[in-house]
Write an enzyme that holds these catalytic residues in place. Sequence first.
Site, PDB file in Angstrom:
ATOM      1  N   ASN A  42       0.846  -1.195   0.000  1.00 32.85           N
ATOM      2  CA  ASN A  42       0.000   0.000   0.000  1.00 32.85           C
ATOM      3  C   ASN A  42       0.882   1.245   0.000  1.00 32.85           C
ATOM      4  OD1 ASN A  42       0.647  -0.806   2.689  1.00 32.85           O
ATOM      5  ND2 ASN A  42      -0.996   0.433   3.535  1.00 32.85           N
ATOM      6  N   ILE A  43       0.453   2.229  -0.763  1.00 36.06           N
ATOM      7  CA  ILE A  43       1.215   3.475  -0.911  1.00 36.06           C
ATOM      8  C   ILE A  43       0.259   4.624  -0.606  1.00 36.06           C
ATOM      9  CG2 ILE A  43       2.595   4.895  -2.482  1.00 36.06           C
ATOM     10  CD1 ILE A  43       3.091   2.269  -4.135  1.00 36.06           C
ATOM     11  N   GLU A  44       0.476   5.243   0.546  1.00 38.83           N
ATOM     12  CA  GLU A  44      -0.456   6.291   0.994  1.00 38.83           C
ATOM     13  C   GLU A  44      -0.049   7.661   0.475  1.00 38.83           C
ATOM     14  OE1 GLU A  44      -0.891   5.712   5.262  1.00 38.83           O
ATOM     15  OE2 GLU A  44      -2.164   3.954   4.877  1.00 38.83           O
ATOM     16  N   CYS A  53      -3.955   0.763  -2.676  1.00 40.51           N
ATOM     17  CA  CYS A  53      -3.856  -0.448  -1.861  1.00 40.51           C
ATOM     18  C   CYS A  53      -2.816  -1.416  -2.432  1.00 40.51           C
ATOM     19  CB  CYS A  53      -5.189  -1.174  -1.825  1.00 40.51           C
ATOM     20  SG  CYS A  53      -6.465  -0.326  -0.901  1.00 40.51           S
ATOM     21  N   GLU A  55      -3.050  -4.621  -3.115  1.00 43.14           N
ATOM     22  CA  GLU A  55      -3.538  -5.502  -4.194  1.00 43.14           C
ATOM     23  C   GLU A  55      -3.492  -4.791  -5.536  1.00 43.14           C
ATOM     24  OE1 GLU A  55      -4.923  -4.643  -1.316  1.00 43.14           O
ATOM     25  OE2 GLU A  55      -6.783  -5.736  -1.029  1.00 43.14           O
ATOM     26  N   CYS A  86     -10.388  -4.394   0.156  1.00 39.90           N
ATOM     27  CA  CYS A  86     -11.405  -3.331   0.172  1.00 39.90           C
ATOM     28  C   CYS A  86     -12.284  -3.447  -1.071  1.00 39.90           C
ATOM     29  CB  CYS A  86     -10.740  -1.951   0.252  1.00 39.90           C
ATOM     30  SG  CYS A  86     -10.156  -1.339  -1.342  1.00 39.90           S
ATOM     31  N   CYS A  89     -10.596  -2.682  -4.448  1.00 41.67           N
ATOM     32  CA  CYS A  89      -9.694  -3.774  -4.857  1.00 41.67           C
ATOM     33  C   CYS A  89     -10.482  -4.989  -5.340  1.00 41.67           C
ATOM     34  CB  CYS A  89      -8.742  -4.145  -3.727  1.00 41.67           C
ATOM     35  SG  CYS A  89      -7.488  -2.869  -3.483  1.00 41.67           S
TER      36      CYS A  89
HETATM   37  N1  THU Z   1      -5.354  -1.287   2.376  1.00 41.52           N
HETATM   38  C1  THU Z   1      -4.814  -2.123   1.450  1.00 41.52           C
HETATM   39  O1  THU Z   1      -3.647  -1.973   1.062  1.00 41.52           O
HETATM   40  N2  THU Z   1      -5.596  -3.110   0.950  1.00 41.52           N
HETATM   41  C2  THU Z   1      -6.895  -3.312   1.325  1.00 41.52           C
HETATM   42  O2  THU Z   1      -7.595  -4.070   0.677  1.00 41.52           O
HETATM   43  C3  THU Z   1      -7.399  -2.653   2.527  1.00 41.52           C
HETATM   44  C4  THU Z   1      -6.724  -1.375   2.846  1.00 41.52           C
HETATM   45  C5  THU Z   1      -4.516  -0.191   2.895  1.00 41.52           C
HETATM   46  C6  THU Z   1      -4.903   1.174   2.390  1.00 41.52           C
HETATM   47  C7  THU Z   1      -4.370   2.078   3.461  1.00 41.52           C
HETATM   48  O3  THU Z   1      -3.034   2.398   3.164  1.00 41.52           O
HETATM   49  C8  THU Z   1      -4.394   1.223   4.720  1.00 41.52           C
HETATM   50  O4  THU Z   1      -4.626  -0.104   4.312  1.00 41.52           O
HETATM   51  C9  THU Z   1      -5.469   1.627   5.712  1.00 41.52           C
HETATM   52  O5  THU Z   1      -6.701   1.696   5.076  1.00 41.52           O
END
Ligand code: THU
Length: 132
Positions: A42-44, A53, A55, A86, A89
């Site tokens: 995940n890259i915020e 996310c 995936e 999520c 995804c």
């Molecule tokens: N996140 C994912 O990488 N995949 C998901 O399917 C659920 C959420 C990440 C996004 C964000 O960086 C962190 O989880 C909190 O929501």
Amino acid sequence: MTVRELILKAKEARKKSYSPYSNFKVGAAVLMKTGKVYTGCNIENASYGATNCAERTAIFSAISDEMSKIDTLALIGSETEFTYPCGICRQVISEFADEETKIIIAKNENEYIEKKLEDIIPGTFTKDDLNK
Ligand code: THU
């Protein structure tokens, strides 16, 4: 490539997570039907909605290299609770999955749940719907 090996790749990818806002690290690994494996984390972003996310990072990396369907996707977030994909995804997975695709939701390489596309996104919206 065993499920266990794929989870270990997702776990390794999770280390690269850029998540200074949530501090929630997620890693994913996709084994494509060609046999190649791609990983992602995940890259915020300071603009939260721009976050990608794990995936989607893994899938977009795969598709930008070769067009193939997903054989198996492994996802690992929390190690104490199962982290499910999520909604966005799930939709993206459905674009590149088929009825046989295995979706592995893992706490670690020994504890995981296996799902099929129909389990996580029944009646998904597909390109066929555009011709109706
Ligand atoms: N996140 C994912 O990488 N995949 C998901 O399917 C659920 C959420 C990440 C996004 C964000 O960086 C962190 O989880 C909190 O929501």
